[in-house]
Design a protein around this motif. Structure first.
Motif, PDB file in Angstrom:
ATOM      1  N   ALA A   1       0.834  -1.209   0.000  1.00 33.15           N
ATOM      2  CA  ALA A   1       0.000   0.000   0.000  1.00 33.15           C
ATOM      3  C   ALA A   1       0.867   1.257   0.000  1.00 33.15           C
ATOM      4  CB  ALA A   1      -0.929  -0.003   1.214  1.00 33.15           C
ATOM      5  N   ARG A   2       1.943   1.236   0.779  1.00 34.50           N
ATOM      6  CA  ARG A   2       2.834   2.407   0.812  1.00 34.50           C
ATOM      7  C   ARG A   2       3.531   2.595  -0.524  1.00 34.50           C
ATOM      8  NH1 ARG A   2       6.174   1.547   6.194  1.00 34.50           N
ATOM      9  NH2 ARG A   2       7.091   0.163   4.697  1.00 34.50           N
ATOM     10  N   ALA A   3       3.935   1.513  -1.158  1.00 36.86           N
ATOM     11  CA  ALA A   3       4.584   1.606  -2.462  1.00 36.86           C
ATOM     12  C   ALA A   3       3.631   2.182  -3.499  1.00 36.86           C
ATOM     13  CB  ALA A   3       5.086   0.232  -2.904  1.00 36.86           C
ATOM     14  N   LYS A   4       2.382   1.742  -3.463  1.00 33.72           N
ATOM     15  CA  LYS A   4       1.380   2.258  -4.402  1.00 33.72           C
ATOM     16  C   LYS A   4       1.187   3.760  -4.201  1.00 33.72           C
ATOM     17  CE  LYS A   4      -3.397   1.771  -5.825  1.00 33.72           C
ATOM     18  NZ  LYS A   4      -4.705   1.248  -5.503  1.00 33.72           N
ATOM     19  N   LEU A   5       1.058   4.199  -2.948  1.00 38.15           N
ATOM     20  CA  LEU A   5       0.915   5.628  -2.662  1.00 38.15           C
ATOM     21  C   LEU A   5       2.149   6.413  -3.109  1.00 38.15           C
ATOM     22  CD1 LEU A   5      -0.693   5.539   0.887  1.00 38.15           C
ATOM     23  CD2 LEU A   5      -1.756   6.396  -1.200  1.00 38.15           C
ATOM     24  N   ALA A   6       3.315   5.842  -2.897  1.00 38.54           N
ATOM     25  CA  ALA A   6       4.546   6.512  -3.298  1.00 38.54           C
ATOM     26  C   ALA A   6       4.595   6.710  -4.810  1.00 38.54           C
ATOM     27  CB  ALA A   6       5.761   5.715  -2.828  1.00 38.54           C
ATOM     28  N   VAL A   7       4.232   5.668  -5.566  1.00 30.24           N
ATOM     29  CA  VAL A   7       4.230   5.773  -7.026  1.00 30.24           C
ATOM     30  C   VAL A   7       3.212   6.808  -7.482  1.00 30.24           C
ATOM     31  CG1 VAL A   7       3.705   4.537  -9.161  1.00 30.24           C
ATOM     32  CG2 VAL A   7       5.139   3.465  -7.427  1.00 30.24           C
ATOM     33  N   GLU A   8       2.027   6.798  -6.886  1.00 32.13           N
ATOM     34  CA  GLU A   8       1.010   7.800  -7.244  1.00 32.13           C
ATOM     35  C   GLU A   8       1.526   9.212  -6.997  1.00 32.13           C
ATOM     36  OE1 GLU A   8      -2.415   6.722  -4.951  1.00 32.13           O
ATOM     37  OE2 GLU A   8      -2.841   4.950  -6.179  1.00 32.13           O
ATOM     38  N   ASN A   9       2.207   9.417  -5.882  1.00 33.77           N
ATOM     39  CA  ASN A   9       2.744  10.739  -5.572  1.00 33.77           C
ATOM     40  C   ASN A   9       3.879  11.136  -6.514  1.00 33.77           C
ATOM     41  OD1 ASN A   9       1.497  12.095  -3.115  1.00 33.77           O
ATOM     42  ND2 ASN A   9       1.696   9.981  -2.449  1.00 33.77           N
ATOM     43  N   ILE A  10       4.692  10.180  -6.910  1.00 32.36           N
ATOM     44  CA  ILE A  10       5.774  10.469  -7.862  1.00 32.36           C
ATOM     45  C   ILE A  10       5.197  10.857  -9.214  1.00 32.36           C
ATOM     46  CG2 ILE A  10       7.637   9.414  -9.207  1.00 32.36           C
ATOM     47  CD1 ILE A  10       8.318   7.805  -6.641  1.00 32.36           C
ATOM     48  N   VAL A  11       4.201  10.086  -9.685  1.00 36.61           N
ATOM     49  CA  VAL A  11       3.567  10.386 -10.972  1.00 36.61           C
ATOM     50  C   VAL A  11       2.937  11.769 -10.933  1.00 36.61           C
ATOM     51  CG1 VAL A  11       1.678   9.732 -12.527  1.00 36.61           C
ATOM     52  CG2 VAL A  11       3.226   7.985 -11.630  1.00 36.61           C
ATOM     53  N   GLU A  12       2.258  12.089  -9.847  1.00 36.52           N
ATOM     54  CA  GLU A  12       1.634  13.411  -9.706  1.00 36.52           C
ATOM     55  C   GLU A  12       2.688  14.515  -9.687  1.00 36.52           C
ATOM     56  OE1 GLU A  12      -0.963  15.857  -6.442  1.00 36.52           O
ATOM     57  OE2 GLU A  12      -1.360  13.721  -6.667  1.00 36.52           O
ATOM     58  N   ALA A  13       3.784  14.282  -8.991  1.00 32.08           N
ATOM     59  CA  ALA A  13       4.847  15.287  -8.916  1.00 32.08           C
ATOM     60  C   ALA A  13       5.495  15.511 -10.276  1.00 32.08           C
ATOM     61  CB  ALA A  13       5.904  14.866  -7.897  1.00 32.08           C
ATOM     62  N   ILE A  14       5.674  14.448 -11.048  1.00 29.58           N
ATOM     63  CA  ILE A  14       6.286  14.562 -12.375  1.00 29.58           C
ATOM     64  C   ILE A  14       5.373  15.326 -13.327  1.00 29.58           C
ATOM     65  CG2 ILE A  14       6.970  13.234 -14.423  1.00 29.58           C
ATOM     66  CD1 ILE A  14       8.038  11.094 -12.466  1.00 29.58           C
ATOM     67  N   SER A  15       4.072  15.067 -13.233  1.00 24.21           N
ATOM     68  CA  SER A  15       3.141  15.692 -14.163  1.00 24.21           C
ATOM     69  C   SER A  15       2.731  17.111 -13.750  1.00 24.21           C
ATOM     70  CB  SER A  15       1.889  14.821 -14.321  1.00 24.21           C
ATOM     71  OG  SER A  15       1.217  14.717 -13.088  1.00 24.21           O
TER      72      SER A  15
ATOM     73  N   ASN B   1       3.778  22.532 -10.268  1.00 19.70           N
ATOM     74  CA  ASN B   1       3.861  23.119  -8.928  1.00 19.70           C
ATOM     75  C   ASN B   1       4.753  22.276  -8.031  1.00 19.70           C
ATOM     76  OD1 ASN B   1       1.984  25.045  -9.709  1.00 19.70           O
ATOM     77  ND2 ASN B   1       0.259  23.818  -8.996  1.00 19.70           N
ATOM     78  N   ILE B   2       5.616  22.942  -7.300  1.00 19.50           N
ATOM     79  CA  ILE B   2       6.442  22.241  -6.327  1.00 19.50           C
ATOM     80  C   ILE B   2       5.596  22.070  -5.064  1.00 19.50           C
ATOM     81  CG2 ILE B   2       8.505  22.344  -4.899  1.00 19.50           C
ATOM     82  CD1 ILE B   2       9.826  23.952  -7.132  1.00 19.50           C
ATOM     83  N   GLN B   3       5.471  20.837  -4.631  1.00 19.78           N
ATOM     84  CA  GLN B   3       4.640  20.551  -3.473  1.00 19.78           C
ATOM     85  C   GLN B   3       5.500  20.208  -2.260  1.00 19.78           C
ATOM     86  OE1 GLN B   3       1.873  17.521  -4.503  1.00 19.78           O
ATOM     87  NE2 GLN B   3       0.972  18.675  -6.181  1.00 19.78           N
ATOM     88  N   ALA B   4       4.897  20.358  -1.108  1.00 15.80           N
ATOM     89  CA  ALA B   4       5.568  19.980   0.132  1.00 15.80           C
ATOM     90  C   ALA B   4       5.762  18.469   0.164  1.00 15.80           C
ATOM     91  CB  ALA B   4       4.728  20.440   1.319  1.00 15.80           C
ATOM     92  N   PRO B   5       6.711  18.002   0.947  1.00 17.03           N
ATOM     93  CA  PRO B   5       6.898  16.548   1.070  1.00 17.03           C
ATOM     94  C   PRO B   5       5.602  15.865   1.530  1.00 17.03           C
ATOM     95  CG  PRO B   5       8.684  17.724   2.150  1.00 17.03           C
ATOM     96  CD  PRO B   5       7.656  18.750   1.748  1.00 17.03           C
ATOM     97  N   VAL B   6       5.436  14.648   1.083  1.00 13.48           N
ATOM     98  CA  VAL B   6       4.243  13.873   1.420  1.00 13.48           C
ATOM     99  C   VAL B   6       4.623  12.827   2.452  1.00 13.48           C
ATOM    100  CG1 VAL B   6       2.496  12.291   0.511  1.00 13.48           C
ATOM    101  CG2 VAL B   6       3.297  14.211  -0.879  1.00 13.48           C
ATOM    102  N   LEU B   7       3.819  12.711   3.479  1.00  8.92           N
ATOM    103  CA  LEU B   7       4.032  11.709   4.515  1.00  8.92           C
ATOM    104  C   LEU B   7       3.153  10.504   4.213  1.00  8.92           C
ATOM    105  CD1 LEU B   7       5.235  10.880   7.258  1.00  8.92           C
ATOM    106  CD2 LEU B   7       3.294  12.044   8.330  1.00  8.92           C
ATOM    107  N   LEU B   8       3.784   9.344   4.069  1.00 10.62           N
ATOM    108  CA  LEU B   8       3.053   8.110   3.791  1.00 10.62           C
ATOM    109  C   LEU B   8       3.008   7.277   5.060  1.00 10.62           C
ATOM    110  CD1 LEU B   8       4.668   7.108   0.390  1.00 10.62           C
ATOM    111  CD2 LEU B   8       2.535   8.327   0.760  1.00 10.62           C
ATOM    112  N   ARG B   9       1.819   6.887   5.468  1.00 11.81           N
ATOM    113  CA  ARG B   9       1.672   6.077   6.674  1.00 11.81           C
ATOM    114  C   ARG B   9       0.796   4.870   6.392  1.00 11.81           C
ATOM    115  NH1 ARG B   9       0.187   9.995  11.680  1.00 11.81           N
ATOM    116  NH2 ARG B   9       1.619  11.652  11.168  1.00 11.81           N
ATOM    117  N   SER B  10       1.043   3.842   7.139  1.00 15.83           N
ATOM    118  CA  SER B  10       0.153   2.686   7.121  1.00 15.83           C
ATOM    119  C   SER B  10       0.192   2.079   8.518  1.00 15.83           C
ATOM    120  CB  SER B  10       0.578   1.664   6.072  1.00 15.83           C
ATOM    121  OG  SER B  10       1.828   1.128   6.376  1.00 15.83           O
TER     122      SER B  10
END
Length: 83
Positions: free
Chosen positions: A48-62, A65-74
Motif C-alpha cells: 500500500a505504501r509503495a502504491k501511494l509513493a508511485v502515485e505521488n511520484i507520478v503526480e509530482a512529475i506531471s 507546482n512544487i509541493q511539500a513533502p508527502v508523509l506516507l503512513r500505514s
C-alpha cells in the motif's frame, strides 16, 4: 532473518521450537512459506505504501507546482502464525 533463526532452532533445539514465539516482519511469503511452524508476522503495509509513493511520484512529475513533502503512513497488523 526469521528463516535463518528458525533453521538454527530446528537444528539445535527441535524439541523446543514450538515453545518459542518467533515474529517475522513484512509478511514476505517467500521467506515464510517453508517454515513450520509458520511464525507470526507483522505486515507493515509495504504494498500500500509503495502504491501511494508511485502515485505521488507520478503526480509530482506531471505537475509544474512544487509541493511539500508527502508523509506516507500505514498501520501495521499482526498476522498470527501456526500454533
Amino acid at each position: 532473518m526469521t528463516a535463518m533463526v528458525h533453521r538454527q532452532l530446528s537444528i539445535q533445539a527441535p524439541d523446543r521450537i514450538k515453545q518459542i514465539d518467533l515474529v517475522s516482519c513484512d509478511n514476505e511469503e517467500a521467506y515464510l512459506a517453508g517454515l513450520h511452524p509458520r511464525p507470526a508476522t507483522i505486515d507493515l503495509g509495504i504494498e500500500a505504501r509503495a502504491k501511494l509513493a508511485v502515485e505521488n511520484i507520478v503526480e509530482a512529475i506531471s505537475s509544474t507546482n512544487i509541493q511539500a513533502p508527502v508523509l506516507l503512513r500505514s498501520e501495521p497488523s499482526l498476522i498470527q502464525g501456526d500454533s
